[in-house]
Enzyme design. Sequence first.
Site, PDB file in Angstrom:
ATOM      1  N   CYS A   1       0.739  -6.223  -1.855  1.00 16.89           N
ATOM      2  CA  CYS A   1      -0.337  -5.227  -1.747  1.00 16.89           C
ATOM      3  C   CYS A   1      -0.409  -4.618  -0.346  1.00 16.89           C
ATOM      4  CB  CYS A   1      -1.681  -5.841  -2.112  1.00 16.89           C
ATOM      5  SG  CYS A   1      -1.745  -6.364  -3.822  1.00 16.89           S
TER       6      CYS A   1
ATOM      7  N   HIS B   1      -7.960  -1.318   0.379  1.00 13.83           N
ATOM      8  CA  HIS B   1      -7.130  -1.698  -0.768  1.00 13.83           C
ATOM      9  C   HIS B   1      -8.080  -1.981  -1.932  1.00 13.83           C
ATOM     10  CE1 HIS B   1      -4.427  -3.592  -3.408  1.00 13.83           C
ATOM     11  NE2 HIS B   1      -4.734  -4.846  -3.112  1.00 13.83           N
TER      12      HIS B   1
ATOM     13  N   ASN C   1      -6.193  -2.762  -9.542  1.00 15.27           N
ATOM     14  CA  ASN C   1      -5.380  -3.067  -8.360  1.00 15.27           C
ATOM     15  C   ASN C   1      -3.941  -2.580  -8.604  1.00 15.27           C
ATOM     16  OD1 ASN C   1      -3.873  -4.189  -6.313  1.00 15.27           O
ATOM     17  ND2 ASN C   1      -4.796  -6.224  -6.451  1.00 15.27           N
TER      18      ASN C   1
END
Length: 330
Positions: A118, A257, A287
Amino acid sequence: MTDHTLCQAELAGTGSYLPEKILTNFDLEKMLDTSDEWIRTRTGIQERRIASEKESSSVLAAHAARKALESANITADELDIIIVCTSTPDVLFPSTACFVQKEIGATRSAAFDISAVCSGFVYGLSIAEQYIKSGRYRHVLVIGSEVNSRIVDWTDRTTCILFGDGAGAVILKQKDSSEECGLLSSHIYSDGNLSSLIEVPKAIGRIPENGNSDKFFIKMSGNATFKVAVKRMTEVCQEALKYNGLSRDDVDLIVPHQANQRIIDAVVKRLEVSPEKVFLNIHKYGNTSAASIPIAIDEAKRTGRIKPGCRMLIMVVGAGLTWGAAVIKW
Ligand code: COA
């Protein structure tokens, strides 16, 4: 403000691409023992996008790249480097970046992937920053692209509800200006001691101790990840602000994020920044790993949330453990 730079690294263009297929929480209710209410209240996610069979990371990435090139008003031939940040590459090798290079016709660029899960996009920005600020290259394309739907276990309700597919891209351009603007600084960290918090433990280059039974699925300790994510992102944001001589009031926009709304809320509370300054699209996409921040930046730009002079803080945490932050002035 402190001047740490040689050349300026302007964010000259942005682009994103999301697959058409939408998978809602209500769809998941039909597949698993879960509920829209549980997912929304624990994560903020309402739906996510799922790539079609023909869409791999390089396909999504190329769509986002073309939009970024258009918005930067440059051609693919002008690119010096293409960096693709992904944990779901098309194949083990060649790199997904090489497929993107071919697809967009960037004949003279170098192309490579980086793996920081990520945090990939912030790592990619940080690499691009060094090439631009040193004066070595003029145009670097950084893409985050993921088809997480291919590596989630659709029978595991503790992970599959979180992830989605998509791609986002930015073009960093060397700016001929003495004015302090663009990517002001990036800050990246890792702690390999926390590698088992989130992992896809499928062995490729190592011989598995347990025969050949490693899983090709995301495995995660959700609670432990949650706590460390809040701590690390808060710390690195504080560091990024201090490095640039900025206070929290100098920040106009935070692009976090988009992993979990509650993680974002907890960090923002610790930083004592107004929640109105936070850009969120987690409800639509879940996500999307390395694609999450560049998709959000592109949406913030296209919807007018980013105005000239806007000071933006981006922050991330991911498997590894990896984490990071960057400060951008538009
Ligand atoms: N639907 C319904 N119930 C679920 C569920 C789901 N999709 N997933 C888990 N549960 C259940 C659990 O089985 C548990 O039940 P039990 O109490 O009977 O054992 C209960 O809900 C609570 O589980 P818990 O794991 O404590 O929930 P949580 O509040 O920590 O939320 C996450 C789980 C995954 C949403 C949360 O931990 C999280 O977001 N962590 C960070 C993950 C992340 O963002 N990772 C990527 C970082 S880049």
